[in-house]
Design a protein around this motif. Structure first.
Motif, PDB file in Angstrom:
ATOM      1  N   ALA A  70      27.495 103.434  29.321  1.00  0.00           N
ATOM      2  CA  ALA A  70      27.724 102.651  30.540  1.00  0.00           C
ATOM      3  C   ALA A  70      28.397 101.305  30.255  1.00  0.00           C
ATOM      4  CB  ALA A  70      26.380 102.416  31.246  1.00  0.00           C
ATOM      5  N   SER A  71      28.399 100.914  28.970  1.00  0.00           N
ATOM      6  CA  SER A  71      28.942  99.594  28.637  1.00  0.00           C
ATOM      7  C   SER A  71      30.459  99.542  28.823  1.00  0.00           C
ATOM      8  CB  SER A  71      28.588  99.260  27.185  1.00  0.00           C
ATOM      9  OG  SER A  71      29.418  98.222  26.703  1.00  0.00           O
ATOM     10  N   PRO A  72      30.948  98.410  29.274  1.00  0.00           N
ATOM     11  CA  PRO A  72      32.411  98.251  29.387  1.00  0.00           C
ATOM     12  C   PRO A  72      33.064  98.071  28.016  1.00  0.00           C
ATOM     13  CG  PRO A  72      31.295  96.217  30.010  1.00  0.00           C
ATOM     14  CD  PRO A  72      30.207  97.214  29.729  1.00  0.00           C
ATOM     15  N   VAL A  73      32.264  97.749  26.996  1.00  0.00           N
ATOM     16  CA  VAL A  73      32.840  97.556  25.659  1.00  0.00           C
ATOM     17  C   VAL A  73      33.231  98.907  25.065  1.00  0.00           C
ATOM     18  CG1 VAL A  73      32.431  96.683  23.327  1.00  0.00           C
ATOM     19  CG2 VAL A  73      31.366  95.532  25.302  1.00  0.00           C
ATOM     20  N   LYS A  74      34.477  99.017  24.644  1.00  0.00           N
ATOM     21  CA  LYS A  74      34.938 100.258  23.994  1.00  0.00           C
ATOM     22  C   LYS A  74      35.637  99.882  22.685  1.00  0.00           C
ATOM     23  CE  LYS A  74      33.715 102.851  27.526  1.00  0.00           C
ATOM     24  NZ  LYS A  74      32.326 103.321  27.382  1.00  0.00           N
ATOM     25  N   PRO A  75      34.923 100.004  21.582  1.00  0.00           N
ATOM     26  CA  PRO A  75      35.573  99.631  20.310  1.00  0.00           C
ATOM     27  C   PRO A  75      36.858 100.430  20.112  1.00  0.00           C
ATOM     28  CG  PRO A  75      33.229 100.075  19.970  1.00  0.00           C
ATOM     29  CD  PRO A  75      33.554 100.506  21.368  1.00  0.00           C
ATOM     30  N   ASP A  76      37.840  99.755  19.536  1.00  0.00           N
ATOM     31  CA  ASP A  76      39.134 100.395  19.337  1.00  0.00           C
ATOM     32  C   ASP A  76      39.214 100.906  17.899  1.00  0.00           C
ATOM     33  OD1 ASP A  76      41.741 101.128  19.063  1.00  0.00           O
ATOM     34  OD2 ASP A  76      42.544  99.070  19.208  1.00  0.00           O
ATOM     35  N   THR A  77      38.981 102.213  17.703  1.00  0.00           N
ATOM     36  CA  THR A  77      38.980 102.738  16.332  1.00  0.00           C
ATOM     37  C   THR A  77      40.402 102.998  15.824  1.00  0.00           C
ATOM     38  OG1 THR A  77      38.665 104.975  17.147  1.00  0.00           O
ATOM     39  CG2 THR A  77      36.693 103.776  16.483  1.00  0.00           C
ATOM     40  N   ASP A  78      41.369 102.921  16.700  1.00  0.00           N
ATOM     41  CA  ASP A  78      42.756 103.081  16.242  1.00  0.00           C
ATOM     42  C   ASP A  78      43.110 102.043  15.185  1.00  0.00           C
ATOM     43  OD1 ASP A  78      42.969 105.132  17.957  1.00  0.00           O
ATOM     44  OD2 ASP A  78      44.293 104.132  19.408  1.00  0.00           O
ATOM     45  N   VAL A  79      42.465 100.874  15.286  1.00  0.00           N
ATOM     46  CA  VAL A  79      42.805  99.817  14.325  1.00  0.00           C
ATOM     47  C   VAL A  79      42.412 100.204  12.900  1.00  0.00           C
ATOM     48  CG1 VAL A  79      42.571  97.993  16.039  1.00  0.00           C
ATOM     49  CG2 VAL A  79      40.619  98.539  14.564  1.00  0.00           C
ATOM     50  N   LEU A  80      41.556 101.209  12.763  1.00  0.00           N
ATOM     51  CA  LEU A  80      41.123 101.620  11.425  1.00  0.00           C
ATOM     52  C   LEU A  80      42.117 102.540  10.730  1.00  0.00           C
ATOM     53  CD1 LEU A  80      37.339 102.312  12.153  1.00  0.00           C
ATOM     54  CD2 LEU A  80      38.399 100.195  11.368  1.00  0.00           C
ATOM     55  N   GLN A  81      43.017 103.088  11.502  1.00  0.00           N
ATOM     56  CA  GLN A  81      43.966 104.060  10.947  1.00  0.00           C
ATOM     57  C   GLN A  81      45.186 103.370  10.358  1.00  0.00           C
ATOM     58  OE1 GLN A  81      43.078 107.423  11.517  1.00  0.00           O
ATOM     59  NE2 GLN A  81      41.324 106.779  12.742  1.00  0.00           N
ATOM     60  N   ALA A  82      45.289 103.463   9.036  1.00  0.00           N
ATOM     61  CA  ALA A  82      46.493 102.971   8.366  1.00  0.00           C
ATOM     62  C   ALA A  82      46.532 103.635   7.006  1.00  0.00           C
ATOM     63  CB  ALA A  82      46.442 101.463   8.209  1.00  0.00           C
ATOM     64  N   HIS A  83      47.726 103.929   6.527  1.00  0.00           N
ATOM     65  CA  HIS A  83      47.821 104.573   5.216  1.00  0.00           C
ATOM     66  C   HIS A  83      47.257 103.641   4.144  1.00  0.00           C
ATOM     67  CE1 HIS A  83      49.254 107.366   2.206  1.00  0.00           C
ATOM     68  NE2 HIS A  83      49.604 106.295   1.503  1.00  0.00           N
ATOM     69  N   PHE A  84      46.213 104.101   3.459  1.00  0.00           N
ATOM     70  CA  PHE A  84      45.470 103.266   2.507  1.00  0.00           C
ATOM     71  C   PHE A  84      45.450 104.041   1.192  1.00  0.00           C
ATOM     72  CE2 PHE A  84      41.387 100.414   2.631  1.00  0.00           C
ATOM     73  CZ  PHE A  84      41.627  99.976   1.336  1.00  0.00           C
ATOM     74  N   PRO A  85      46.303 103.650   0.220  1.00  0.00           N
ATOM     75  CA  PRO A  85      46.432 104.441  -1.011  1.00  0.00           C
ATOM     76  C   PRO A  85      45.078 104.620  -1.722  1.00  0.00           C
ATOM     77  CG  PRO A  85      48.140 102.760  -0.921  1.00  0.00           C
ATOM     78  CD  PRO A  85      47.185 102.467   0.193  1.00  0.00           C
ATOM     79  N   LYS A  86      44.901 105.804  -2.238  1.00  0.00           N
ATOM     80  CA  LYS A  86      43.686 106.210  -2.930  1.00  0.00           C
ATOM     81  C   LYS A  86      43.226 105.198  -3.975  1.00  0.00           C
ATOM     82  CE  LYS A  86      43.690 109.989  -5.660  1.00  0.00           C
ATOM     83  NZ  LYS A  86      43.872 111.441  -5.981  1.00  0.00           N
ATOM     84  N   ASN A  87      44.159 104.783  -4.838  1.00  0.00           N
ATOM     85  CA  ASN A  87      43.788 103.857  -5.918  1.00  0.00           C
ATOM     86  C   ASN A  87      43.209 102.550  -5.395  1.00  0.00           C
ATOM     87  OD1 ASN A  87      44.585 105.659  -7.800  1.00  0.00           O
ATOM     88  ND2 ASN A  87      46.571 104.698  -8.190  1.00  0.00           N
ATOM     89  N   ASP A  88      43.755 102.094  -4.266  1.00  0.00           N
ATOM     90  CA  ASP A  88      43.262 100.840  -3.704  1.00  0.00           C
ATOM     91  C   ASP A  88      41.891 101.033  -3.074  1.00  0.00           C
ATOM     92  OD1 ASP A  88      45.574  99.429  -4.463  1.00  0.00           O
ATOM     93  OD2 ASP A  88      46.650 100.227  -2.728  1.00  0.00           O
ATOM     94  N   GLN A  89      41.700 102.174  -2.415  1.00  0.00           N
ATOM     95  CA  GLN A  89      40.371 102.478  -1.873  1.00  0.00           C
ATOM     96  C   GLN A  89      39.357 102.515  -3.009  1.00  0.00           C
ATOM     97  OE1 GLN A  89      39.737 105.595   1.015  1.00  0.00           O
ATOM     98  NE2 GLN A  89      41.905 105.724   1.529  1.00  0.00           N
ATOM     99  N   GLU A  90      39.767 103.158  -4.100  1.00  0.00           N
ATOM    100  CA  GLU A  90      38.862 103.291  -5.244  1.00  0.00           C
ATOM    101  C   GLU A  90      38.519 101.919  -5.832  1.00  0.00           C
ATOM    102  OE1 GLU A  90      40.221 106.030  -8.293  1.00  0.00           O
ATOM    103  OE2 GLU A  90      38.802 105.146  -9.717  1.00  0.00           O
ATOM    104  N   ALA A  91      39.525 101.083  -5.964  1.00  0.00           N
ATOM    105  CA  ALA A  91      39.291  99.758  -6.551  1.00  0.00           C
ATOM    106  C   ALA A  91      38.309  98.955  -5.705  1.00  0.00           C
ATOM    107  CB  ALA A  91      40.611  99.016  -6.700  1.00  0.00           C
ATOM    108  N   PHE A  92      38.495  98.980  -4.386  1.00  0.00           N
ATOM    109  CA  PHE A  92      37.582  98.236  -3.512  1.00  0.00           C
ATOM    110  C   PHE A  92      36.167  98.814  -3.595  1.00  0.00           C
ATOM    111  CE2 PHE A  92      35.449  97.670   0.625  1.00  0.00           C
ATOM    112  CZ  PHE A  92      35.323  96.291   0.613  1.00  0.00           C
ATOM    113  N   THR A  93      36.098 100.149  -3.570  1.00  0.00           N
ATOM    114  CA  THR A  93      34.789 100.800  -3.607  1.00  0.00           C
ATOM    115  C   THR A  93      34.028 100.440  -4.878  1.00  0.00           C
ATOM    116  OG1 THR A  93      35.837 102.635  -2.476  1.00  0.00           O
ATOM    117  CG2 THR A  93      33.660 103.014  -3.332  1.00  0.00           C
TER     118      THR A  93
END
Lengths: 500, 500
Positions: A189-212
């Motif tokens: 019922a909330s008017p707030v609708k998080p925008d998950t589109d902002v999460l989609q971006a090409h994120f190279p594997k090696n960089d994901q691994e380094a952050f993780t």
């Protein structure tokens, strides 16, 4: 005294032998899921079978019985005492199942997994149905052999969550469900609708691994006693406390899979890395139950890594590894997006709030199956009805419905509740932890080892020395209580979705 | 008939169990050398010890003896017959060693390896001396228990190269040595000096790996039944014929280590991948001896990959992976550089010609040690004297002399000759192969699987069905003969160093 000491020495040697086969088997599993070349699989499965059989034989041998009888009343060493207790329970339970029945079950089980794969792929429940019927039947027989007090399903639950009963679940789950469903209504019922589109971006594997890896180090995961590899289905596996490995999957178009997934597996790994050294080479050197294990992974994944403080502390670092794109995404926007609540068909993709509802659907159905109250053939219909009732969505295919999980195909009944139990345990532990330690302050320092230490003292170190509910009781001063989870979710989502 | 069939069935199951432990142990070894985190090593060593002990017990059990006795005269199946033969030989040899003596040996051995590491690092032979004395003594005792006809050293040789005797080596090695030394003199006198500086250029690991993989595929290495990993000490390991793994080491400033090293290990791997499927889960499913194994690796590394034709076929491809630098290096210049002959102290860095001289130094010394003709304390002096006599160089330290190899520290005596034997076998096989097949033409097509196929038919498929000299005899129609190696080296270096 001399005799006892000799028996004890022989017993310890016997347990080391079991440990050795177990460690070999775990290494085989790790290798089969991460490194093995295709053509090696068939022979390796046989090797795994041999080792599994060998372990089973050692655990149910007359020699084991002899050790148990000789040591169970004579020992004052608490570790030895509990070791004998666990060995006896394994011995008794395994000996109760006729060898021939168990062998048939194992054969059906491995065929079923292959059939399930095909059935899921082709969305063909009828193909899987006869196998599932057999597996339900084997589980009923096993449960009867093992015995139970009130509900036949208790005998199965015991395999995964000793001490937890159907009566307890039937008290806790409906209350939890009511709260979750009402919370879900408020969110819808909330008017707030998080925008998950902002999460989609090409994120190279090696960089994901380094952050993780940075985050795993913050958590206190010890890379000298573990490693991180790539796999299709992420998992954590303990060869022993000094070698606890994590695997993850990278989706270059959605970092959430790898980052939250690795943190989740990291939570499991911290548990195994911090079991007391004194328990090594005994059956106590592992997590005490599936539920407590899941409490550790969910704690880190949700209570820490989806918290606002966590991203306050780490978003800048994240941005430095992430694609350019994220420099335009505000912290709060990002935080809301990774915490979106949205009913969906697939359990493992569910958000924090609806996750437990997925579990209840499964729990209610498997309990009814084992109690003979429903038939396998009616499962697809019943599944979808419950999905509509609890989540408000109707799976368009069985593939997105009753066929999605491997557990039943693997012959595992009584497993699913552990996931929701783990969630409730995590919330209870989280509550106590935060009353004793300033968690947010610690997170902001970028070094969470103080939190790990608290969890190690409260949970990890004990291994199987304590039973699941004993751990919860000793730490939180009460039994299983769903209120903490409900309160946590209410508070969290009220802030994100702006309701009261 | 029924009884035999039952015994045979039980025997096969028993062998499968041994195979299962062996495969687990091989996986543990692979993991320990490639993937294990530091802290996991200690416990894993114990697990390996348990499995090793288990295998040893099964191979020397009364049950094994029972199988051997029941089957050895009754079987007409050649595979079963040879299996029983190999089992019996293992049984007899292992049973001859008193259990207590073997245990002491194992303990000394593992200590010795650690002491040797330290001794080598500090160039301190005296530290290692007492351990080496013990190991020599154990080997003498073992040899006496095992028995021999002419020379006590034969009993040790048998472990690595059954059928080859001290008498044979003493006939072949001096002849070979004379030819090699005279060839070396001609090379030293030649005005041609290959310029190895042209080989030095920063060559990124990934590019070295990519090129190496192309060559492995050319050789017919099956990546569906294997994999390539990085390690400190390169090796090939067979878990079973469907999972034969290679490891290599990359030196970004000298590609030779990785490229020739991987081809060498690839040769070992081809052997194991192509053992007949019918031998699986028997003790016959492995290379028949160290020497024959080495013949396969040396064949590919030297007779193929250091040939002019090979680089004619692959230099352009190499250049496309290699740094810019190599575009200015002419094929012939490159070919001469990778075939430079230059006496050096370290065996594993030796060139094709001087390599066998390194082996002879070791062979003569270990034979004399086991025969009690020299003392351990005199080894450094004797070593250096032989190096001067055969290679014309005097190691400035024991680290670059007697302390360089791990073999003696591991208690292995009788192993070294395999390396030179492998070389001679390789030259003999190479000669026959080239008389039957147009090797150069095949290499030029960029697909060497026809060569692999020839080797598989001649050598690989037989596993331990044939003894080493049986293989050589069946393929080449003669016994061990050093002339082919001498002729090959003469022809090769006469062309490179321009003499007649």
């Amino acid at each position: 005294m001399t005799t006892i000491n000799t028996v004890e020495k022989d017993f310890r040697h016997y347990l080391r032998e079991i440990s050795a086969y177990n460690e070999s088997l775990m290494l085989i599993h790790w290798d089969m899921r991460t490194k093995i070349p295709n053509h090696g699989v068939e022979q390796r499965s046989e090797v795994a079978g041999f080792l599994g059989e060998k372990i089973h034989k050692l655990e149910t041998s007359d020699k084991m019985k002899h050790f148990i009888d000789a040591l169970k009343n004579d020992t004052t060493d608490p570790i030895l005492k509990r070791t004998v207790e666990v060995c006896e329970e394994n011995y008794e339970r395994n000996r109760k199942i006729p060898h021939e029945l168990y062998r048939e079950f194992i054969m059906t089980q491995s065929k079923s997994e292959a059939v399930w794969q095909e059935a899921r792929q082709n969305d063909d429940f009828q193909l899987f149905q006869p196998y599932l019927e057999k597996l339900v039947d084997y589980n009923k027989q096993f449960a009867t052999y093992w015995g139970y007090e009130h509900n036949i399903y208790d005998a199965l639950l015991h395999n995964f969550e000793p001490g937890v009963t159907t009566t307890m679940l039937d008290e806790v789950f409906p209350a939890l469900r009511t709260s979750l469903v009402s919370l879900l209504d408020q969110i819808k019922a909330s008017p707030v609708k998080p925008d998950t589109d902002v999460l989609q971006a090409h994120f190279p594997k090696n960089d994901q691994e380094a952050f993780t890896k940075i985050i795993l180090k913050q958590m206190g995961y010890d890379f000298q006693s573990g490693r991180l590899d790539e796999t299709i289905h992420p998992f954590a596996i303990a060869l022993n406390r000094n070698d606890v490995r994590i695997t993850t999957r990278y989706d270059e178009n959605d970092f959430r899979m790898a980052i939250f997934g690795t943190i989740h597996e990291g939570g499991h790994a911290l548990y195994e890395q911090n079991i007391a050294e004194s328990l090594m080479n005994t059956p106590l050197a592992t997590g005490t139950s599936m539920g407590i294990h899941e409490s550790q992974s969910l704690f880190w994944e949700n209570f820490i890594a989806r918290s606002h403080t966590f991203w306050e502390a780490n978003y800048q670092e994240f941005q430095s590894y992430a694609p350019q794109h994220f420099r335009d995404v505000e912290l709060d926007q990002f935080f809301r997006a990774v915490n979106e609540v949205k009913p969906s068909f697939i359990r493992i993709e569910a958000d924090e709030l609806t996750y437990s509802l997925h579990i209840m659907v499964r729990y209610e159905l498997e309990k009814a199956l084992i109690n003979g109250e429903i038939n396998v053939q009616d499962l697809p219909k019943l599944w979808n009805e419950k999905m509509v009732a609890y989540l408000g969505i109707n799976p368009p295919t069985n593939r997105e419905g009753v066929l999605q999980d491997i557990h039943w195909a693997g012959g595992d009944f009584g497993y699913f509740p552990s996931y929701a139990l783990g969630y409730m345990y995590a919330a209870q532990l989280n509550h106590t932890l935060r009353s004793e330690v300033n968690v947010d302050e610690i997170i902001m320092t970028g070094d969470c080892r103080r939190i790990k230490q608290w969890l190690s003292e409260a949970v990890h170190q004990h291994g199987k020395m304590k039973k699941p509910l004993e751990i919860i009781k000793d730490v939180t001063n009460e039994g299983l209580n769903p209120d903490y989870l409900v309160r946590y979710l209410k508070q969290k989502y009220a802030a994100i979705y702006q309701f009261n």
